[in-house]
Design a protein around this motif. Structure first.
Motif, mmCIF file in Angstrom:
data_model
loop_
_atom_site.group_PDB
_atom_site.id
_atom_site.type_symbol
_atom_site.label_atom_id
_atom_site.label_comp_id
_atom_site.label_asym_id
_atom_site.label_seq_id
_atom_site.Cartn_x
_atom_site.Cartn_y
_atom_site.Cartn_z
ATOM 1 N N ARG A 125 19.632 68.507 75.311
ATOM 2 C CA ARG A 125 20.255 67.194 75.527
ATOM 3 C C ARG A 125 20.422 66.454 74.215
ATOM 4 N NH1 ARG A 125 19.689 62.430 74.837
ATOM 5 N NH2 ARG A 125 17.638 62.816 73.930
ATOM 6 N N ALA A 126 19.385 66.474 73.370
ATOM 7 C CA ALA A 126 19.452 65.759 72.095
ATOM 8 C C ALA A 126 20.549 66.322 71.203
ATOM 9 C CB ALA A 126 18.105 65.819 71.386
ATOM 10 N N LEU A 127 20.685 67.644 71.181
ATOM 11 C CA LEU A 127 21.720 68.280 70.366
ATOM 12 C C LEU A 127 23.113 67.907 70.870
ATOM 13 C CD1 LEU A 127 22.383 70.259 68.061
ATOM 14 C CD2 LEU A 127 22.318 72.090 69.762
ATOM 15 N N GLU A 162 15.523 69.233 77.251
ATOM 16 C CA GLU A 162 15.315 68.938 75.840
ATOM 17 C C GLU A 162 14.968 70.253 75.147
ATOM 18 O OE1 GLU A 162 15.781 66.241 74.215
ATOM 19 O OE2 GLU A 162 15.921 64.703 75.753
ATOM 20 N N PRO A 163 15.371 70.517 73.904
ATOM 21 C CA PRO A 163 16.147 69.637 73.038
ATOM 22 C C PRO A 163 17.664 69.828 73.155
ATOM 23 C CG PRO A 163 15.407 71.521 71.795
ATOM 24 C CD PRO A 163 14.883 71.718 73.186
ATOM 25 N N GLN A 217 23.897 65.214 72.621
ATOM 26 C CA GLN A 217 24.129 63.799 72.349
ATOM 27 C C GLN A 217 24.507 63.577 70.898
ATOM 28 O OE1 GLN A 217 23.937 61.432 74.910
ATOM 29 N NE2 GLN A 217 24.979 60.127 73.401
ATOM 30 N N GLN A 218 23.890 64.332 69.996
ATOM 31 C CA GLN A 218 24.231 64.240 68.575
ATOM 32 C C GLN A 218 25.692 64.592 68.356
ATOM 33 O OE1 GLN A 218 22.333 63.284 66.016
ATOM 34 N NE2 GLN A 218 23.446 64.035 64.218
ATOM 35 N N HIS A 246 26.462 76.377 72.884
ATOM 36 C CA HIS A 246 25.013 76.537 72.837
ATOM 37 C C HIS A 246 24.607 77.609 73.855
ATOM 38 C CE1 HIS A 246 20.749 75.621 73.491
ATOM 39 N NE2 HIS A 246 20.780 75.068 72.291
#
Length: 317
Positions: free
Chosen positions: A179-181, A176-177, A183-184, A238
């Motif tokens: 993974r969140a990016l 994280e973060p 997934q977005q 990324h």
């Protein structure tokens, strides 16, 4: 609720576009294209369990159902105007459908696209949008114009959506973060319509990256009758994914679900293309070059070929 009340309640919206003479409610819509423009038409299908997980957020799914079609308009340098929607629903779940419609219409409003018709039935969850747009006559971006000496460019960051999928499947562990990016990016892709329109007169060929960079670029190369060299070290992503090297390279080069634009252009347009990045708020990266021959080669920093197990997503694998 039956088919007609479903359509009337969730999908019958007042058209904003004065090119819509007649929309939802008749056997066909009536449209009035702009003078001096050519019509662009494309269709995409999303199937539960094949293109998305059954438990996906319905708002995100509504967004993505339209976004993948808008990406095709972007790849042609077009302005999207109208869409039709065909859906097979397993059951009529009103809260789910309301959320799906909310996601779809929010993106449609952002890009000034009107939903002008469609169809519904009962069956395994399947979503299909036909998108229609237009481009000034003779100015559409196509796949068949790349020439030896052209540079190869790509927008945005590659591999994030594929990394999110690999994390979900347990084959890659994302912190994280990150993974969140990722997934977005998988759930809420952003079609590059403004970039596509800005590339008219600059790009020699273009397409969107949906099935993986190498696979999609291969289609462009085949249509243009040329070969391509892609520099693995220049693929934008990324920083965490880039730092993993060969472990995440398949996500960047062949992962799919990016919905970025890959395009070619003569070197004389390099500065003009680079200058588009700031006003669009979108990274644009030169990642290779067009050469005589056939096929696409992924090269390391020493100019040696890198062989991946696959070059992109196969819909029938």
């Amino acid at each position: 609720m039956n088919e007609f009340s479903l359509i009337e309640h969730y999908f019958n919206r007042l058209a904003r576009d004065d090119g819509v003479v007649l929309a939802v409610g008749d056997d066909a819509a009536i449209l009035r294209p702009s003078a001096g423009c050519e019509l662009l038409v494309s269709v995409d299908m999303l199937v539960s369990g094949r293109h998305f997980f059954p438990e996906v957020d319905p708002r995100a799914l509504g967004h993505k159902t339209l976004a993948v079609n808008l990406s095709d308009m972007a790849a042609m340098g077009g302005r999207a105007r109208w869409a039709t929607l065909a859906v097979a629903w397993p059951q009529l779940d009103s809260p789910w459908i309301a959320a799906f419609a909310e996601g779809l219409f929010a993106l449609a409003a952002h890009h000034q696209v009107d939903l002008i018709g469609g169809d519904t039935t009962r069956g395994p969850l399947t979503l299909s949008v036909q998108i229609m747009g237009e481009v000034p006559a003779g100015q559409a971006l196509r796949r068949d114009g790349a020439q030896p000496g052209d540079e190869i460019w790509v927008s945005g960051q590659l591999g994030l959506a594929a990394a999110a999928l690999q994390h979900r499947l347990g084959t890659l562990s994302l912190p994280e973060p990150v993974r969140a990016l990722c997934q977005q990016q998988l759930d809420w892709p952003q079609p590059r319509l403004a970039l596509g329109q800005a590339l008219r007169g600059l790009a020699s060929a273009a397409l969107d990256v949906s099935d993986g960079l190498l696979a999609d670029l291969g289609h462009l190369l085949q249509r243009s009758g040329v070969a391509g060299e892609v520099w693995a070290g220049q693929l934008p992503s990324h920083p965490w994914l880039c730092a993993q090297g060969l472990a995440t390279l398949p996500c960047l080069a062949a992962g799919g679900d990016d919905y970025e634009l890959c395009f070619t252009a003569p070197p004389r347009h390099h500065a003009a293309i680079a200058a588009l990045a700031a006003p669009l708020g979108l990274p644009l990266s030169c990642i290779g070059r067009i050469v005589p021959g056939q096929g696409c080669r992924l090269l390391d920093t020493q100019g040696q070929p890198i062989i991946l197990e696959r070059e992109g997503y196969d819909h029938f694998a």
